[in-house]
Design an enzyme around this catalytic site. Sequence first.
Site, PDB file in Angstrom:
ATOM      1  N   CYS A   2       0.856  -1.183   0.000  1.00  0.00           N
ATOM      2  CA  CYS A   2       0.000   0.000   0.000  1.00  0.00           C
ATOM      3  C   CYS A   2       0.891   1.231   0.000  1.00  0.00           C
ATOM      4  O   CYS A   2       2.077   1.151   0.307  1.00  0.00           O
ATOM      5  CB  CYS A   2      -0.861   0.052   1.260  1.00  0.00           C
ATOM      6  SG  CYS A   2      -1.982  -1.353   1.417  1.00  0.00           S
ATOM      7  N   GLY A  28      -0.239   0.263  -5.058  1.00  0.00           N
ATOM      8  CA  GLY A  28      -1.531  -0.402  -4.893  1.00  0.00           C
ATOM      9  C   GLY A  28      -2.535   0.151  -5.873  1.00  0.00           C
ATOM     10  O   GLY A  28      -2.690   1.366  -5.990  1.00  0.00           O
ATOM     11  N   ASN A 100       0.217   0.928   6.276  1.00  0.00           N
ATOM     12  CA  ASN A 100       0.906   0.062   5.321  1.00  0.00           C
ATOM     13  C   ASN A 100       1.665  -0.993   6.118  1.00  0.00           C
ATOM     14  O   ASN A 100       2.472  -0.650   6.975  1.00  0.00           O
ATOM     15  CB  ASN A 100       1.870   0.897   4.480  1.00  0.00           C
ATOM     16  CG  ASN A 100       2.699   0.055   3.511  1.00  0.00           C
ATOM     17  OD1 ASN A 100       3.786   0.454   3.128  1.00  0.00           O
ATOM     18  ND2 ASN A 100       2.223  -1.094   3.107  1.00  0.00           N
ATOM     19  N   GLY A 101       1.397  -2.262   5.816  1.00  0.00           N
ATOM     20  CA  GLY A 101       2.066  -3.349   6.535  1.00  0.00           C
ATOM     21  C   GLY A 101       1.097  -4.481   6.792  1.00  0.00           C
ATOM     22  O   GLY A 101       0.044  -4.573   6.158  1.00  0.00           O
ATOM     23  N   TYR A 259      11.944  -4.479  -6.120  1.00  0.00           N
ATOM     24  CA  TYR A 259      10.785  -4.439  -7.011  1.00  0.00           C
ATOM     25  C   TYR A 259       9.793  -3.322  -6.724  1.00  0.00           C
ATOM     26  O   TYR A 259       9.289  -2.679  -7.632  1.00  0.00           O
ATOM     27  CB  TYR A 259      10.037  -5.785  -6.897  1.00  0.00           C
ATOM     28  CG  TYR A 259       8.675  -5.777  -7.561  1.00  0.00           C
ATOM     29  CD1 TYR A 259       8.555  -5.920  -8.942  1.00  0.00           C
ATOM     30  CD2 TYR A 259       7.518  -5.596  -6.807  1.00  0.00           C
ATOM     31  CE1 TYR A 259       7.312  -5.898  -9.555  1.00  0.00           C
ATOM     32  CE2 TYR A 259       6.270  -5.579  -7.423  1.00  0.00           C
ATOM     33  CZ  TYR A 259       6.167  -5.723  -8.785  1.00  0.00           C
ATOM     34  OH  TYR A 259       4.949  -5.691  -9.392  1.00  0.00           O
ATOM     35  N   THR A 305      10.604  -2.838 -14.082  1.00  0.00           N
ATOM     36  CA  THR A 305      11.322  -2.714 -12.819  1.00  0.00           C
ATOM     37  C   THR A 305      12.778  -3.150 -12.960  1.00  0.00           C
ATOM     38  O   THR A 305      13.656  -2.650 -12.272  1.00  0.00           O
ATOM     39  CB  THR A 305      10.643  -3.565 -11.723  1.00  0.00           C
ATOM     40  OG1 THR A 305       9.249  -3.468 -11.874  1.00  0.00           O
ATOM     41  CG2 THR A 305      11.037  -3.113 -10.342  1.00  0.00           C
ATOM     42  N   ASP A 367      15.609 -10.100 -14.861  1.00  0.00           N
ATOM     43  CA  ASP A 367      14.359  -9.756 -14.172  1.00  0.00           C
ATOM     44  C   ASP A 367      14.678  -9.400 -12.736  1.00  0.00           C
ATOM     45  O   ASP A 367      15.698  -9.813 -12.189  1.00  0.00           O
ATOM     46  CB  ASP A 367      13.370 -10.927 -14.236  1.00  0.00           C
ATOM     47  CG  ASP A 367      11.920 -10.440 -14.141  1.00  0.00           C
ATOM     48  OD1 ASP A 367      11.708  -9.254 -13.799  1.00  0.00           O
ATOM     49  OD2 ASP A 367      10.998 -11.230 -14.401  1.00  0.00           O
ATOM     50  N   ASP A 368      13.766  -8.605 -12.125  1.00  0.00           N
ATOM     51  CA  ASP A 368      14.018  -8.227 -10.727  1.00  0.00           C
ATOM     52  C   ASP A 368      13.867  -9.424  -9.805  1.00  0.00           C
ATOM     53  O   ASP A 368      14.592  -9.583  -8.840  1.00  0.00           O
ATOM     54  CB  ASP A 368      13.083  -7.078 -10.315  1.00  0.00           C
ATOM     55  CG  ASP A 368      11.641  -7.369 -10.626  1.00  0.00           C
ATOM     56  OD1 ASP A 368      11.009  -8.106  -9.867  1.00  0.00           O
ATOM     57  OD2 ASP A 368      11.152  -6.875 -11.659  1.00  0.00           O
TER      58      ASP A 368
END
Length: 491
Positions: A2, A28, A100-101, A259, A305, A367-368
Amino acid sequence: MCGLAGIYSHKPVAAELYDSLIHLQHRGQDAAGITTYKNHMHKTKGMGLVRDIFTEKKIKHLKGNIGIAHTRYPTHGGFGHGEIQPFWTSVPYGIALAHNGNLTNYKELAKNITSNESRYLNTNSDTEVLLHFFADLLHYKNQHLNDKEFFDRLCSALEKIYEHIQGAYSVVALIIGKGLVAFRDPQGIRPLVKGIRSNGNGGHDYIIASENTMFYHLGFEPEGNVLPGELIYISEQGKVFSKRLAKKSFNPCIFEYVYFARPDATLNDVSVYRARLRMGQNLAERWKKTYPDKIPDIIIPAPSTANTAALSMATALGVRYSEGLYKNPFIGRTFIMPGQKVRKKSLSYKLTPQVTEIAGKKAMIVDDSIVRGNTSREIVRMLRDFGATEVYFAVACPPVQSPCFYGVDIPTRAELIASNKTMDEIKQYLEVDLLLYQEIEDLAEAVMRKGDHHIDRPCMACFDKHYITSEMNNEKIQELEMMRINDRNSY
Ligand code: SF4
């Protein structure tokens, strides 16, 4: 996963909170909400992208110079309208809160709140639990406190939160008649940065947000981070109080750098862009040691990314960097779309291979990360379909082996390719000629090499299974995995 922001300003904040959400949209895409305060709370929430939820008319109705905002991708709780943040409660004061979390002891907290505290929970969201826990701790008979007295009360509340609430939580809250509050869990797992700007009248405006991606646009200067275990209170009159109430080791999420965060962000005093460049350098060194005779003709990032790590890897290997996969910018990132069916469908819309870049070449994809593996396999097939003679695959992080219970959508071990297959089996599944993952110490080094940071060691639990909060034993992991499965099934 988030993004959140809180602004204290000398002028109406709604438009700036909207802009903040636009600059946090990558964190998000499921839903978003804004709450402001003038005389009473003003709220707008909706499902979908920020630009689709908030019209000019809606923004005009969000009155006030203090507000908070949130953009959501669910990693806990359901997917409905009722779960959209900010949450709010009218007792005491009137508090709106965005988080957030993930709270790892959600179940115990929810039970405690509903049985002992006689509160009703309307959702399965851990944010609602956090809000009620916080509200109860501020609920005294005497609510008429000056700013310093109120800050002391907040400190007492936060000491209890740090004692009883486990997991990851970066929080902003708006309290009616009091101001803006922010705090971060004692290990600083999820990011929370601060900014300041002059109000042109000898005073200052403040912003606290998940990333500093909107600071330049809004005219804020970066002012560091909300520290792990720190409480910040900005009163209605603009007085700033802060105190670090809990000190543990500082273990911010390393996946933010791999990422999740936007490359132009600086989190925990480390530039995300520079960390990604260093990931590419370290990966190149490891490639040279592991496959000295296997240098590709071109290096293609899995957009977008991985672009930064791929660029520095190409430079370090002396290989041409190629944008051989074109990404349609109007499709959302597959990783943050709920539900596997949507994820599979979106890839063919999203990426188009360029035959002139690929045909007849030994191509390396960078790729990440590889989470489930199906996206990586499709990319490899695209390159083969377009004439690559050999396909190598290099990954900017180590194998993702374990779920995240701290707020990133890395779901269950059953879905993680590296949790279920050996290195050879992954190579076969992806249909690549060569495969190389970043070593865990090389990743940590890439993040910690530079910057005036105070990170003790980043959280890398999804790679090394070492969960950094003390409650995370096998039983807890199983419980949280089951909760995640149930949440998904209810979607
Ligand atoms: Fe970040 Fe992984 Fe730790 Fe979750 S488990 S906080 S994704 S490093």
